[in-house]
Design a protein around this motif. Structure first.
Motif, PDB file in Angstrom:
ATOM      1  N   ASN A  20       0.837  -1.199   0.000  1.00  0.00           N
ATOM      2  CA  ASN A  20       0.000   0.000   0.000  1.00  0.00           C
ATOM      3  C   ASN A  20       0.868   1.244   0.000  1.00  0.00           C
ATOM      4  O   ASN A  20       1.783   1.361   0.808  1.00  0.00           O
ATOM      5  N   ALA A  22       0.808   4.167   1.398  1.00  0.00           N
ATOM      6  CA  ALA A  22       0.090   4.788   2.514  1.00  0.00           C
ATOM      7  C   ALA A  22       0.667   6.173   2.812  1.00  0.00           C
ATOM      8  O   ALA A  22       1.531   6.678   2.088  1.00  0.00           O
ATOM      9  N   ASN A  23       0.161   6.779   3.867  1.00  0.00           N
ATOM     10  CA  ASN A  23       0.743   8.033   4.370  1.00  0.00           C
ATOM     11  C   ASN A  23       1.147   7.821   5.827  1.00  0.00           C
ATOM     12  O   ASN A  23       0.862   6.772   6.402  1.00  0.00           O
ATOM     13  N   MET A  26      -1.357   6.547   8.460  1.00  0.00           N
ATOM     14  CA  MET A  26      -1.831   5.157   8.289  1.00  0.00           C
ATOM     15  C   MET A  26      -3.297   4.974   8.661  1.00  0.00           C
ATOM     16  O   MET A  26      -3.672   3.945   9.244  1.00  0.00           O
ATOM     17  N   ARG A  27      -4.120   5.934   8.308  1.00  0.00           N
ATOM     18  CA  ARG A  27      -5.544   5.794   8.620  1.00  0.00           C
ATOM     19  C   ARG A  27      -6.394   5.882   7.353  1.00  0.00           C
ATOM     20  O   ARG A  27      -7.560   6.224   7.394  1.00  0.00           O
ATOM     21  N   GLY A  28      -5.789   5.544   6.224  1.00  0.00           N
ATOM     22  CA  GLY A  28      -6.504   5.573   4.950  1.00  0.00           C
ATOM     23  C   GLY A  28      -6.235   6.865   4.207  1.00  0.00           C
ATOM     24  O   GLY A  28      -5.614   7.786   4.746  1.00  0.00           O
ATOM     25  N   ASP A  33      -4.247   3.771  -1.512  1.00  0.00           N
ATOM     26  CA  ASP A  33      -4.619   3.652  -0.100  1.00  0.00           C
ATOM     27  C   ASP A  33      -6.142   3.504   0.050  1.00  0.00           C
ATOM     28  O   ASP A  33      -6.627   2.600   0.759  1.00  0.00           O
ATOM     29  N   HIS A  37      -8.159   0.065   1.364  1.00  0.00           N
ATOM     30  CA  HIS A  37      -9.068   0.064   2.527  1.00  0.00           C
ATOM     31  C   HIS A  37     -10.498  -0.313   2.116  1.00  0.00           C
ATOM     32  O   HIS A  37     -11.184  -1.004   2.863  1.00  0.00           O
ATOM     33  N   CYS A  48      -4.438  -1.354  11.436  1.00  0.00           N
ATOM     34  CA  CYS A  48      -3.553  -0.182  11.377  1.00  0.00           C
ATOM     35  C   CYS A  48      -3.551   0.553  12.720  1.00  0.00           C
ATOM     36  O   CYS A  48      -2.496   0.935  13.237  1.00  0.00           O
ATOM     37  N   HIS A  76       2.263  -1.887   4.247  1.00  0.00           N
ATOM     38  CA  HIS A  76       2.093  -0.450   4.072  1.00  0.00           C
ATOM     39  C   HIS A  76       3.464   0.214   4.013  1.00  0.00           C
ATOM     40  O   HIS A  76       4.337  -0.092   4.838  1.00  0.00           O
ATOM     41  N   VAL A  78       5.374   4.234   3.281  1.00  0.00           N
ATOM     42  CA  VAL A  78       5.129   5.670   3.145  1.00  0.00           C
ATOM     43  C   VAL A  78       6.203   6.258   2.247  1.00  0.00           C
ATOM     44  O   VAL A  78       7.368   6.364   2.642  1.00  0.00           O
TER      45      VAL A  78
END
Ligand code: ADP
Length: 163
Positions: A20, A22-23, A26-28, A33, A37, A48, A76, A78
């Motif tokens: 993923n 992600a950022n 990590m919450r979507g 991303d 989710h 997460c 995940h 970043v």
């Protein structure tokens, strides 16, 4: 390790782990991303929150369940956000290296990667492809197959030409 490219959607890959983009929170998010989710369902976000209460640093990787996806795990990562001035290329290559390390910890033998940072984070596509392929080629791993998932025909053609 074999490296292949397919055109398609990262969430639909029949592999042990999908990566993923992600950022740090990590919450979507959007792009890959959001798709991960949505396809994985609420179990991904739950994991997460539980496993990464403080999120993840740029350049790092960590795993969760893949929820309802065919894959068993999400790894995940970043990537650097170039639109916010994160131009250090080693943070981008680190994502691929760390993802393979996490795959090795999990015992994953097949891993699908999106082109990290090449979307909303604004990394130039040509160099995002080069960073992906050179790092996948150079990193020692037990992973047997890395699949680069290109979103769209023109990206597929670009990755194919460089493979
Ligand atoms: P980042 O924020 O790291 O730039 P994005 O998700 O915005 O990540 O985009 C990364 C790359 O993934 C881009 O090339 C984008 O076109 C592509 N992409 C977007 N959605 C998907 C998907 N469902 N499957 C595979 N690749 C995707």
């Amino acid at each position: 390790m074999d490296i292949e490219v397919v055109e398609g959607d990262i969430t639909q890959q029949d592999v042990d782990a999908v990566v993923n983009a992600a950022n740090r929170a990590m919450r979507g998010g959007a792009g890959v991303d959001g798709a991960i989710h949505r396809a994985g369902g609420p179990a991904v976000l739950e994991d997460c929150r539980r496993r990464f209460p403080d999120g993840l640093a740029t350049g790092d990787a960590g795993w969760t369940t893949a929820g309802e996806m065919t894959a068993r795990w999400v790894i995940h990562v970043v990537g650097p956000n170039r639109t916010r001035g994160e131009t250090d290329r080693s943070l981008l290559t680190s994502c691929y290296r760390r993802a393979l390390e996490v795959a090795d910890e999990l015992g994953a033998r097949s891993v699908a990667f999106p082109l990290i940072s090449a979307g909303a984070y604004g990394w130039p596509l040509d160099d995002a492809v080069d960073a992906a392929l050179e790092t996948l080629r150079a990193t020692p791993t037990e992973v047997e197959m890395a699949r680069v998932v290109a979103f769209g025909r023109s990206t597929y053609d670009l990755v194919s030409a460089r493979l």
